[in-house]
Scaffold this motif. Sequence first.
Motif, short mmCIF file in Angstrom:
data_model
loop_
_atom_site.label_atom_id
_atom_site.label_comp_id
_atom_site.label_asym_id
_atom_site.label_seq_id
_atom_site.Cartn_x
_atom_site.Cartn_y
_atom_site.Cartn_z
N GLY A 11 -37.74 27.89 -66.10
CA GLY A 11 -38.59 29.14 -66.34
C GLY A 11 -38.77 29.26 -68.04
O GLY A 11 -37.86 28.81 -68.85
N ARG A 12 -39.63 30.29 -68.17
CA ARG A 12 -39.99 30.66 -69.58
C ARG A 12 -40.44 32.26 -69.49
O ARG A 12 -40.92 32.67 -68.69
CB ARG A 12 -40.88 29.98 -70.53
CG ARG A 12 -42.39 30.08 -70.04
CD ARG A 12 -43.12 29.22 -71.03
NE ARG A 12 -44.45 29.35 -70.53
CZ ARG A 12 -45.29 29.00 -69.53
NH1 ARG A 12 -44.66 28.06 -68.82
NH2 ARG A 12 -46.42 29.20 -69.26
N VAL A 13 -40.13 33.06 -70.48
CA VAL A 13 -40.69 34.36 -70.59
C VAL A 13 -42.01 34.48 -71.50
O VAL A 13 -41.92 33.75 -72.55
CB VAL A 13 -39.44 35.20 -71.32
CG1 VAL A 13 -40.01 36.63 -71.59
CG2 VAL A 13 -38.09 35.29 -70.68
N GLU A 14 -42.65 35.19 -70.76
CA GLU A 14 -44.01 35.47 -71.57
C GLU A 14 -44.35 36.85 -71.55
O GLU A 14 -44.06 37.74 -70.55
CB GLU A 14 -45.31 34.88 -70.78
CG GLU A 14 -45.37 33.38 -70.93
CD GLU A 14 -46.75 32.72 -70.36
OE1 GLU A 14 -47.47 33.52 -69.85
OE2 GLU A 14 -46.81 31.75 -70.48
N ASN A 28 -43.37 24.37 -63.11
CA ASN A 28 -43.29 23.38 -62.38
C ASN A 28 -43.04 23.72 -60.89
O ASN A 28 -42.14 24.30 -60.30
CB ASN A 28 -42.00 22.53 -62.84
CG ASN A 28 -41.91 21.11 -62.15
OD1 ASN A 28 -42.41 20.92 -61.05
ND2 ASN A 28 -41.17 20.24 -62.83
N PHE A 29 -44.15 23.22 -59.88
CA PHE A 29 -44.14 23.62 -58.37
C PHE A 29 -42.83 23.16 -57.85
O PHE A 29 -42.26 23.88 -56.95
CB PHE A 29 -45.36 23.07 -57.80
CG PHE A 29 -45.69 23.81 -56.66
CD1 PHE A 29 -45.97 24.96 -56.41
CD2 PHE A 29 -45.58 22.93 -55.41
CE1 PHE A 29 -46.30 25.58 -55.25
CE2 PHE A 29 -45.78 23.57 -54.09
CZ PHE A 29 -46.06 24.91 -53.96
N SER A 30 -42.30 22.09 -58.39
CA SER A 30 -41.21 21.46 -57.62
C SER A 30 -40.00 22.45 -57.77
O SER A 30 -39.01 22.47 -56.95
CB SER A 30 -40.75 20.06 -58.01
OG SER A 30 -40.57 20.12 -59.32
N ASP A 31 -39.91 23.24 -58.93
CA ASP A 31 -38.91 24.03 -59.19
C ASP A 31 -39.05 25.37 -58.18
O ASP A 31 -37.87 25.62 -58.03
CB ASP A 31 -38.83 24.53 -60.80
CG ASP A 31 -38.52 23.44 -61.69
OD1 ASP A 31 -37.71 22.48 -61.21
OD2 ASP A 31 -38.70 23.76 -62.90
N LEU A 32 -40.09 25.64 -57.87
CA LEU A 32 -40.16 26.59 -56.87
C LEU A 32 -39.96 26.25 -55.49
O LEU A 32 -38.94 27.14 -54.92
CB LEU A 32 -41.72 27.11 -56.75
CG LEU A 32 -42.41 27.73 -57.97
CD1 LEU A 32 -43.88 27.77 -57.72
CD2 LEU A 32 -41.96 28.93 -58.35
N ILE A 37 -37.24 29.20 -53.98
CA ILE A 37 -37.20 29.63 -52.45
C ILE A 37 -35.89 29.42 -51.85
O ILE A 37 -35.48 30.31 -51.18
CB ILE A 37 -38.18 28.43 -51.83
CG1 ILE A 37 -39.83 29.01 -52.35
CG2 ILE A 37 -38.24 28.58 -50.35
CD1 ILE A 37 -40.78 28.14 -51.73
N PRO A 38 -35.14 28.31 -52.28
CA PRO A 38 -33.73 28.38 -51.71
C PRO A 38 -32.84 29.57 -52.10
O PRO A 38 -32.23 30.17 -51.25
CB PRO A 38 -33.11 27.03 -52.02
CG PRO A 38 -34.29 26.07 -52.35
CD PRO A 38 -35.51 27.19 -52.82
N LEU A 62 -48.54 25.88 -47.52
CA LEU A 62 -49.85 25.26 -47.55
C LEU A 62 -50.16 24.28 -48.57
O LEU A 62 -50.82 23.40 -48.54
CB LEU A 62 -51.01 26.44 -47.53
CG LEU A 62 -51.00 27.24 -46.33
CD1 LEU A 62 -51.82 28.45 -46.44
CD2 LEU A 62 -51.48 26.47 -45.01
N ILE A 63 -49.68 24.73 -49.69
CA ILE A 63 -49.87 23.85 -51.06
C ILE A 63 -48.98 22.61 -50.93
O ILE A 63 -49.67 21.32 -51.07
CB ILE A 63 -49.38 24.58 -52.50
CG1 ILE A 63 -50.42 25.73 -52.61
CG2 ILE A 63 -49.41 23.62 -53.68
CD1 ILE A 63 -50.02 26.60 -53.68
N ASN A 64 -47.88 22.74 -50.40
CA ASN A 64 -47.06 21.48 -50.02
C ASN A 64 -47.71 20.47 -49.14
O ASN A 64 -47.48 19.30 -49.22
CB ASN A 64 -45.75 21.72 -49.51
CG ASN A 64 -44.70 22.38 -50.50
OD1 ASN A 64 -44.79 21.99 -51.91
ND2 ASN A 64 -43.81 23.32 -50.26
N GLU A 65 -48.37 21.05 -48.21
CA GLU A 65 -49.15 20.39 -47.26
C GLU A 65 -50.44 19.87 -47.67
O GLU A 65 -51.19 19.03 -47.17
CB GLU A 65 -49.41 21.07 -45.75
CG GLU A 65 -47.93 21.31 -45.24
CD GLU A 65 -48.18 22.55 -44.17
OE1 GLU A 65 -49.19 23.00 -43.80
OE2 GLU A 65 -47.12 22.74 -43.61
#
Length: 91
Positions: A11-14, A28-32, A37-38, A62-65
């Motif tokens: 992550g980063r701060v904005e 990065n969606f894979s980081d989510l 999530i875990p 839904l996005i993963n699928e």
Amino acid sequence: MELIIKFLGIGRVEKNIKGSVVNLVIGNFSDLNQIIIPFFNKYPLCGIKQLDYKDWCKIANLINEGKHLTIEGLEKIKEIKSGMNKGRKIL
């Protein structure tokens, strides 16, 4: 926020222009899927935010699928999103 980034390793701060709002951005969606999530499955949020988190996970699934690539999938995501946060109706 910097400590959260250091702990999670992502992550980063904005900040907004006035600096009164700070966001943790995970690009990065894979980081989510692999980290965020875990983490929140292991350490659940309290109160109504847990319901928003569960809805957010539905959207991530839904996005993963790949369903976000269809009109029907996008409509489902919009429907879920409309019921989150201030849109949530509490009975």
